[in-house]
Design an enzyme around this catalytic site. Structure first.
Site, PDB file in Angstrom:
ATOM      1  N   MET B   1       0.843  -1.197   0.000  1.00  0.00           N
ATOM      2  CA  MET B   1       0.000   0.000   0.000  1.00  0.00           C
ATOM      3  C   MET B   1       0.880   1.250   0.000  1.00  0.00           C
ATOM      4  SD  MET B   1      -3.263  -0.801   0.073  1.00  0.00           S
ATOM      5  CE  MET B   1      -4.287   0.356   1.007  1.00  0.00           C
ATOM      6  N   CYS B   2       0.324   2.291  -0.546  1.00  0.00           N
ATOM      7  CA  CYS B   2       1.046   3.551  -0.612  1.00  0.00           C
ATOM      8  C   CYS B   2       0.461   4.491   0.435  1.00  0.00           C
ATOM      9  CB  CYS B   2       0.864   4.163  -1.989  1.00  0.00           C
ATOM     10  SG  CYS B   2       1.225   2.997  -3.317  1.00  0.00           S
TER      11      CYS B   2
END
Lengths: 262, 262
Positions: B1-2
């Protein structure tokens, strides 16, 4: 008038040496105090850095000098404003995506009656004649070539169309151009543009605008081919070739792949 | 995930404090080592800085921390790659021009079946699900609104359309969004997004991810309104508000101008 700097190379190459001389013209040895920008096509992408302040005072410009970004194509511009205020939106280079590729553009010169050039796909963000002409030019190319060329014949047709569009813009005033799509660098001369190709055996070069010399032999391999294109020659001990008005050169990997004339 | 970071303010404001904490998550306190980017809408223009390297090691990121760029809207992203290689073309934020305005976009999450989303005006340069979805979303907006809205009714219709498009993307997976056009910042929550609005009387804040505290009262005037939106709260002594899934907030000048829910 503004100044242009471009590079086409067959290996990822940093432009620190040329850029160091070039940026001195941005408020140092030259009168171009109204902003500057530089765009890099690197393996795997595109990015640009732009600043509406004089390049000699810009911390971002200093970073670009000190932080070697290796690139196959570079386009840079320092600005002396004529049309359009000094602001970020009027700072070259400009970029638009066409066919899933970032097309980057910088212009030197001044156009008349540019407001009459119609727009289709692309619209200017700022208020310069330069960006207006870019949006027109790219829209015309996209209208004529909805899909990217996929063989040499189509590529040649695209380049001929581009040359015709440049000639029309030259009819409106002064139009020196650097344009790139990540694979090719296009340079069009309306009044002033010079180039040099460096290849083995590499020698020394010394900047005209700053106290700096480099021995390219220490920074290259024998297969490297690196061409630099600028409004005025950047070094004082090498033989630069001046382009002729109406000439379009198509660069790929540091070499001239095609040449169109009036 | 960013991770995502956004700002909307009613006066040009630098984001150095928040960005300092945020970039520590890019390979420091967080696992997001696969590049970072930040976009600024300044008076008179747009620019972004992107780097496919971890933000804690990036000289460009250090420059952004040290060189206060004052801006009304900021969008930033640090990446942990899932779809698409680690390369510049896959590094957020992405930008496209629509109606003569630069639209900037960053996405956190992962989508399924995104390849089936059709493109019209815009095509991706890189290979991420994020940019593919952006090109689809902006193309849909442009198809529905060939010209920019010029009254409140049209603006509301545009925002409702945008909310509907976000809901469709949420149907494909996780879609947390920051999007801006220079006037408005749009934040859409699919799973995780929190915000805080700072206004007079300003107090102290201390970062969760780095040893840094700031007394905003020393850096602001009583009329300033500055909102920060992030995947996770960036400070540990303030009350952040978490958005709910399916919620779209429209920010202007630091205030929430409109809110759309599932």
């Amino acid at each position: 008038m503004c100044e242009l700097l471009g590079m086409s190379a067959n290996v990822p190459t940093d432009i620190c040496f040329s850029f160091t001389g070039f940026l001195h013209r941005g408020g140092g040895t030259g009168p171009h105090r109204d902003g500057w920008g530089i765009a890099f096509y690197e393996e795997g992408g595109y990015r640009d850095f732009r600043d509406p302040h004089p390049s000699v005072q810009s911390p971002i410009a200093r970073l670009i000098c000190d932080y070697p970004i290796k690139s196959n194509i570079v386009i840079s511009h320092i600005r002396q404003a004529n049309v359009g205020q000094v602001r970020l939106a009027n700072t070259h280079p400009f970029v638009r995506e066409m066919w899933g590729r970032p097309w980057c553009y910088a212009h030197n010169g001044q156009l008349a009656d540019w407001q009459a050039l119609p727009h289709s796909f692309y619209r200017p963000v700022g208020t310069t004649d330069s960006e207006h002409a870019f949006c027109w030019l790219l829209g015309e190319l996209r209208g004529a070539f909805p899909e990217p060329p996929d063989d040499d014949g189509q590529r040649h047709a695209l380049w001929e169309t581009l040359h015709g569009l440049c000639e029309r813009l030259r009819g409106l005033g002064v139009f020196n151009l650097l344009l790139a799509d990540g694979e090719y660098l296009y340079t069009y001369c309306s009044s002033k543009l010079a180039h040099i190709t460096r290849r083995a055996p590499f020698g020394r070069a010394s900047l005209s605008d700053a106290e700096l010399a480099v021995n390219f032999a220490e920074h290259t391999t024998p297969d490297d081919v690196v061409s630099v294109i600028a409004t005025e020659p950047l070094t004082d001990n090498e033989a630069w070739v001046r382009m002729v008005p109406g000439e379009l050169l198509v660069w790929q990997g540091g070499e001239i792949r095609a040449r169109f004339k009036t």
